[in-house]
Design an enzyme around this catalytic site. Structure first.
Site, short mmCIF file in Angstrom:
data_model
loop_
_atom_site.label_atom_id
_atom_site.label_comp_id
_atom_site.label_asym_id
_atom_site.label_seq_id
_atom_site.Cartn_x
_atom_site.Cartn_y
_atom_site.Cartn_z
N ASP A 53 65.23 139.95 91.98
CA ASP A 53 65.40 138.85 91.02
C ASP A 53 65.29 139.37 89.60
O ASP A 53 64.43 140.19 89.28
CB ASP A 53 64.33 137.79 91.24
CG ASP A 53 64.37 136.72 90.16
OD1 ASP A 53 65.30 135.89 90.17
OD2 ASP A 53 63.49 136.74 89.27
N TYR A 58 64.80 138.86 80.48
CA TYR A 58 63.90 139.98 80.67
C TYR A 58 64.41 141.21 79.92
O TYR A 58 65.24 141.97 80.42
CB TYR A 58 63.76 140.30 82.17
CG TYR A 58 63.30 139.13 83.01
CD1 TYR A 58 62.58 138.07 82.47
CD2 TYR A 58 63.59 139.09 84.38
CE1 TYR A 58 62.16 137.01 83.25
CE2 TYR A 58 63.15 138.04 85.17
CZ TYR A 58 62.45 136.99 84.59
OH TYR A 58 62.04 135.94 85.37
N LYS A 84 69.67 134.40 86.29
CA LYS A 84 69.41 133.08 85.73
C LYS A 84 70.37 132.77 84.59
O LYS A 84 70.90 133.68 83.94
CB LYS A 84 67.96 133.00 85.27
CG LYS A 84 66.98 133.37 86.40
CD LYS A 84 65.54 133.32 85.98
CE LYS A 84 64.63 133.75 87.12
NZ LYS A 84 64.61 135.21 87.30
#
Length: 324
Positions: A53, A58, A84
């Protein structure tokens, strides 16, 4: 434990019960060298973890870039990816730190939960990850926890056109499952009143300490067939370190009330032969609503320790403690 797979909602996607979370290798809180990022992902792979993930957030694309480079060496059908949408990256200036990530990629960021924003974010993520399709796509950080009063406008964009874009991507085979990646239960309930979700990556709200999701969300997930991916299982650290002075809970120093609660949990865990960290991890792994539990670390030593805790044999007393 690592090779056990579970279905994601009612989809054809299945994930390993343990998964690798990519926030730390996006340089969350400190620099992780490329070699160390590769080493920890390889250790996860060798241990049987096949679900990775990540998110544009990030390291402003750094985590996606690193995971993409690592997985280019693996057969595409042998692993599951999630990333995401909600933040759109564009070329920007170099910076030392942004949003808690050190030396992120030189990208600017904007929130955009509209159909156009979701498509742009998705295509950019595919490029960084080196793939044409993503098994699970989470809508990231929608809701009051991240956005405060401006969350309502973002929700309007998501429900107005963003959900349609997600459905289109799923229909086209570009994604296999649709979900939310959030730190709060209420926004999940709000969205699920309009749209059935395949999965939710819920951080910190279904842990040995924080049972917020039990109030209403779990029943709704059960009725709609929605699986949970559990992140933040140590509640920002306190369930790993114990109730030490300065221990963190939910991204801030813990209050005395939280320290007292954790002290009691630690005593109960030790009474059945578990450390607090082992009990916290086993609580997540044994929860019937969870299809996977995320380990987010940039260090092989931390991953090795967590894997040992995940594979620990439980006495009947210990199992009863982590499942009640």
């Amino acid at each position: 434990m690592t090779s056990v797979t579970k279905p994601v909602g009612k989809t054809n996607v299945s994930v390993t019960s343990l998964s690798f979370g990519g926030a730390s290798i996006g340089n969350l809180g400190g620099v992780v060298l490329d070699a160390d990022a590769t080493a920890v992902m390889q250790y996860a792979w060798d241990a049987g973890i096949r679900y990775f993930d990540t998110a544009p957030h990030y390291g402003r694309g750094l985590s996606e870039q690193r995971i993409g480079a690592f997985l280019q060496t693996k057969p595409r059908g042998d692993y599951v990816l999630s990333t995401k949408v909600g933040r759109v990256l564009s070329p920007g200036s170099a910076m030392d730190e942004a949003d808690g990530f050190v030396r992120p990629l030189p990208n600017a960021v904007r929130y955009d939960y509209s159909a156009d924003g979701i498509r742009e974010s998705f295509e950019s993520s595919c490029e960084r990850l080196g793939t044409h399709h993503i098994e699970i796509l989470f809508v990231h950080d929608i809701g009051h926890y991240t956005h405060g009063v401006s969350g309502a406008a973002h929700m309007d964009y998501l429900l107005g056109s963003g959900i349609g874009a997600l459905r289109d991507l799923k229909q086209a085979g570009r994604i296999g499952a649709i979900g939310l990646g959030v730190n709060e239960s209420q926004v999940c309930i709000d969205v699920m009143q309009h749209e059935t979700l395949d999965t939710i990556l819920l951080a910190g709200r279904l842990t040995l300490l924080d049972r917020e999701a039990e109030a209403d969300l779990l029943d709704l997930c059960a009725s709609q067939g929605t699986s949970l991916v559990l992140g933040g299982i140590f509640n920002s650290g306190i369930l790993a370190t114990g109730p030490k002075p300065g221990a963190w809970f939910d991204y801030a120093p813990a209050s005395q009330d939280i320290l007292d609660q954790v002290t009691a949990l630690q005593s109960r865990a030790e009474a059945v032969g578990l450390t607090l960290a082992e009990a916290s991890l086993q609580f997540a792994l044994n929860h019937p609503a969870a299809c996977s539990v995320l380990f987010g670390t940039g260090k092989v030593s931390s991953l090795k320790r967590n894997l040992a805790a995940a594979n620990k044999d439980l006495s009947p007393e210990a199992l009863a403690f982590v499942t009640t």
